[in-house]
Design a protein around this motif. Structure first.
Motif, PDB file in Angstrom:
ATOM      1  N   SER A  13     -41.111   7.797  -1.158  1.00 31.89           N
ATOM      2  CA  SER A  13     -40.174   7.837  -0.034  1.00 31.89           C
ATOM      3  C   SER A  13     -38.818   7.264  -0.421  1.00 31.89           C
ATOM      4  N   VAL A  14     -38.827   6.178  -1.176  1.00 32.15           N
ATOM      5  CA  VAL A  14     -37.582   5.580  -1.643  1.00 32.15           C
ATOM      6  C   VAL A  14     -36.853   6.548  -2.563  1.00 32.15           C
ATOM      7  N   ASP A  15     -37.595   7.172  -3.482  1.00 30.39           N
ATOM      8  CA  ASP A  15     -36.990   8.147  -4.391  1.00 30.39           C
ATOM      9  C   ASP A  15     -36.347   9.296  -3.612  1.00 30.39           C
ATOM     10  N   LEU A  16     -37.057   9.813  -2.639  1.00 30.10           N
ATOM     11  CA  LEU A  16     -36.538  10.916  -1.824  1.00 30.10           C
ATOM     12  C   LEU A  16     -35.278  10.493  -1.070  1.00 30.10           C
ATOM     13  N   ALA A  17     -35.288   9.295  -0.516  1.00 25.94           N
ATOM     14  CA  ALA A  17     -34.112   8.804   0.212  1.00 25.94           C
ATOM     15  C   ALA A  17     -32.920   8.634  -0.724  1.00 25.94           C
ATOM     16  N   SER A  63     -30.436  13.902 -11.526  1.00 24.24           N
ATOM     17  CA  SER A  63     -30.312  15.358 -11.643  1.00 24.24           C
ATOM     18  C   SER A  63     -30.910  16.060 -10.421  1.00 24.24           C
ATOM     19  N   TYR A  64     -31.953  15.470  -9.830  1.00 23.67           N
ATOM     20  CA  TYR A  64     -32.499  16.039  -8.587  1.00 23.67           C
ATOM     21  C   TYR A  64     -31.470  15.961  -7.457  1.00 23.67           C
ATOM     22  N   ALA A  65     -30.724  14.861  -7.402  1.00 26.97           N
ATOM     23  CA  ALA A  65     -29.691  14.722  -6.366  1.00 26.97           C
ATOM     24  C   ALA A  65     -28.635  15.807  -6.515  1.00 26.97           C
TER      25      ALA A  65
END
Length: 192
Positions: A13-17, A63-65
């Motif tokens: 969840s932290v990564d996604l945020a 890179s996902y961002a």
């Protein structure tokens, strides 16, 4: 539910945020008022957003961002320079830069991760990684200008050269901000 499962869910969840936040930051940096020095490529702060995503989040999340920002723009949200959107932007003269942004975030992110794992806080090394990232971004941009804007190689390189000074300033700002973030949150990259 075990503690390990809960920790993994919180971590995801932290990564996604973080990915979503840096995609939004890149969008804001892209749509702020731009200076147009040519008919093809405006000057914006999007390079700062891209480099900062990699430098703060590391290669994968950074890179996902950037990829999320690209996909949102391709889907029609006005998150590219001058509030543009859609696939024509990606296939147009500036599309090479946008593709290069993904790989640039990856490169500076890898550098940041290596430095974090080694416990090496020297910003100059992150700056070197950022220079390599800028070379990747600008090479992709020159190829895009050559192929999609109908410019010759020397014209494309000449147009691209006008952006280097600003991007070097953005890189300095990136390194300073990333160093401050990592001092405040020292485990941000180490847990990757």
């Amino acid at each position: 539910m075990t503690t390990s499962t809960t920790t993994q869910r919180v971590s995801a969840s932290v990564d996604l945020a973080l990915v979503a936040a840096f995609a939004a930051l890149t969008a804001v940096c892209s749509i702020l008022p731009a200076i147009n020095i040519s008919t093809f490529v405006p000057i914006t702060l999007q390079t700062f957003g891209v480099l900062l995503a990699g430098a703060v989040l590391g290669a994968r999340r950074g890179s996902y961002a950037v990829l999320l920002w690209i996909l949102v723009g391709a889907a029609g949200m006005p998150v590219f320079a001058n509030g543009r959107s859609g696939l024509p932007v990606l296939t147009g003269p500036t599309g090479g830069y946008i593709v290069g942004f993904f790989f640039g975030a990856l490169v500076i992110g890898l550098t940041a991760q290596i430095l974090a794992r080694r416990g090496d806080p020297r910003p100059v090394l992150l700056y070197v990684g950022g220079l390599i990232a800028l070379v990747v971004i600008h090479l992709a941009g020159v190829v895009g200008l050559r192929l999609r804007a109908g410019l010759g190689w020397s014209e494309a390189v000449g147009l691209d050269a006008t952006f280097w000074l600003g991007d070097l300033v953005k890189l300095v700002a990136t390194v300073l901000v990333a160093a401050a973030v990592h001092r405040a949150f020292p485990t941000l990259l180490r847990r990757i």
